[in-house]
Design a protein around this motif. Structure first.
Motif, short mmCIF file in Angstrom:
data_model
loop_
_atom_site.label_atom_id
_atom_site.label_comp_id
_atom_site.label_asym_id
_atom_site.label_seq_id
_atom_site.Cartn_x
_atom_site.Cartn_y
_atom_site.Cartn_z
N VAL A 1 0.85 -1.19 0.00
CA VAL A 1 0.00 0.00 0.00
C VAL A 1 0.89 1.24 0.00
CG1 VAL A 1 -1.75 1.30 1.28
CG2 VAL A 1 -1.84 -1.21 1.24
N ALA A 2 0.65 2.12 -0.97
CA ALA A 2 1.37 3.39 -1.04
C ALA A 2 0.44 4.52 -0.63
CB ALA A 2 1.90 3.63 -2.45
N VAL A 3 0.95 5.46 0.16
CA VAL A 3 0.15 6.59 0.62
C VAL A 3 0.73 7.88 0.03
CG1 VAL A 3 -0.70 7.86 2.63
CG2 VAL A 3 -0.37 5.38 2.77
N ILE A 4 -0.13 8.63 -0.66
CA ILE A 4 0.31 9.89 -1.25
C ILE A 4 0.45 10.95 -0.16
CG2 ILE A 4 -0.32 11.75 -2.86
CD1 ILE A 4 0.54 9.17 -4.23
N GLY A 5 1.54 11.71 -0.23
CA GLY A 5 1.81 12.71 0.80
C GLY A 5 1.71 14.14 0.34
N LYS A 6 1.75 14.36 -1.00
CA LYS A 6 1.70 15.73 -1.53
C LYS A 6 0.81 15.76 -2.76
CE LYS A 6 6.20 16.11 -2.08
NZ LYS A 6 7.52 16.71 -2.40
N THR A 7 0.12 16.88 -2.94
CA THR A 7 -0.73 17.06 -4.12
C THR A 7 0.11 16.97 -5.38
OG1 THR A 7 -2.24 18.47 -2.87
CG2 THR A 7 -2.32 18.64 -5.28
N PRO B 1 -2.97 14.51 -0.82
CA PRO B 1 -2.46 13.92 0.41
C PRO B 1 -3.55 13.10 1.10
CG PRO B 1 -1.84 16.24 0.26
CD PRO B 1 -2.81 15.98 -0.86
N GLY B 2 -3.22 11.86 1.43
CA GLY B 2 -4.20 10.98 2.04
C GLY B 2 -4.84 10.03 1.06
N TYR C 1 6.37 12.00 -4.23
CA TYR C 1 5.04 12.33 -3.71
C TYR C 1 4.48 11.26 -2.78
CZ TYR C 1 5.40 15.94 -7.23
OH TYR C 1 5.82 17.02 -7.97
N VAL C 2 5.29 10.26 -2.46
CA VAL C 2 4.84 9.18 -1.58
C VAL C 2 5.20 9.50 -0.14
CG1 VAL C 2 5.11 6.74 -1.00
CG2 VAL C 2 5.06 7.45 -3.41
#
Length: 290
Positions: A130-136, A238-239, A148-149
């Motif tokens: 599972v990868a979580v995006i951290g930046k728009t 993000p999220g 961006y992860v």
């Protein structure tokens, strides 16, 4: 750049819920073994600090609170050997579907099986990176995608194959979207610590028996290519959570096929991240109407 190394969300022994940076025993990388965490204050997607305040962990929760999650994107048929066992051609493009945020659950939560999902056969497990995006981001080139992860977790894309494939011409959203059908965690390891997400061992155990054993190197579309594709014309926020597909060894691909039963214990594990251990719980079927 994240301040945390291994982000957890947890119920502390003082009865409060915190975000924290897991403290692991020396030589241990499995976040599920953490018993304490340094409390994180601030915006986990922006400016935040890992404080010196240490809290005892009573229970690890889903790594992100629901209000901090935007979407749950998922890829299907994204491991070469899984495509082979499914007797499907290698896809030319990532196969995308979505789960509702209510499908998300914590690393030790039960997997609730609604009476509708007890119909027919085909209740299956799927270990996934599972990868979580951290930046728009939008229209991200492959070369910049990992910037961006926020970090990585392991998840279980619980599926009901009858609803997913056979009923109504294919009901991926229904067959994979029941409440609690995406347990993940046990925390989020910062992308600073996992520089190459395509070298990680990933496994599933069912009642202690290894059912899936692979490596993220077998992905057809790696994390870089996935983010590049998903961000074309669609802004990632993000999220946003991305389940990136499962390797070979699912119950559907076995001969004879293996389906989850009430009381089964499923463990999904990702190298450098840890283990989610969840028990299948069949809900009561409704009685006759009076």
């Amino acid at each position: 750049m994240t301040a945390f190394s291994r982000l957890v969300r947890f119920l502390a022994k003082d009865g409060r819920t915190y975000y924290g940076d897991a403290i692991l025993p020396r030589g241990i990388s499995d976040i599920s073994k953490a018993r304490q965490a340094r409390i994180v204050k601030g915006d986990i997607f922006g400016k935040h600090d890992v404080t010196d305040d240490v809290a005892d962990i009573r229970l690890l929760l889903a790594p992100l609170a629901l209000e901090d999650v935007r979407t749950v994107r998922c890829l299907g048929l994204n491991y070469a050997l899984h495509a082979k066992e499914s007797k499907m051609p290698i896809p030319k493009y990532p196969i995308l579907f979505y789960k509702p945020v209510t499908s998300l659950a914590g690393p030790t939560d039960p997997i609730p099986i609604h009476p509708l999902a007890q119909e027919g056969t085909g209740l299956d497990y799927e270990c996934e990176l599972v990868a979580v995006i951290g930046k728009t981001c939008a229209d991200v080139p492959e070369s910049k995608a990992l910037d961006y992860v926020l970090g990585y977790a392991v998840g279980n894309d619980i599926s009901h194959r009858d609803w997913q494939i056979k009923r109504g011409g294919g009901q991926w959203g229904l067959g994979k979207g029941f409440d609690g059908w995406a347990p993940y965690g046990p925390g989020i390891v910062s992308s600073r610590l996992i520089e190459d997400p395509q070298t990680l061992k990933i496994t599933t155990k069912l009642n202690g028996k290894t059912m899936q054993e692979s490596n993220t190197a077998d992905m057809i579309f790696n994390i870089r290519k996935t983010i590049e594709f998903l961000s074309q014309g669609t802004t990632l926020l993000p999220g946003d959570i991305i389940f990136t597909g499962t390797p070979q060894g699912v119950g559907m691909g076995r001969n004879p096929q293996v389906w989850l039963q009430d009381g089964d214990v499923v463990e999904v594990e990702l190298e450098q991240v840890g283990t989610c251990t969840n028990t299948v719980e069949f809900g009561p079927k409704p009685g006759p109407r009076l």
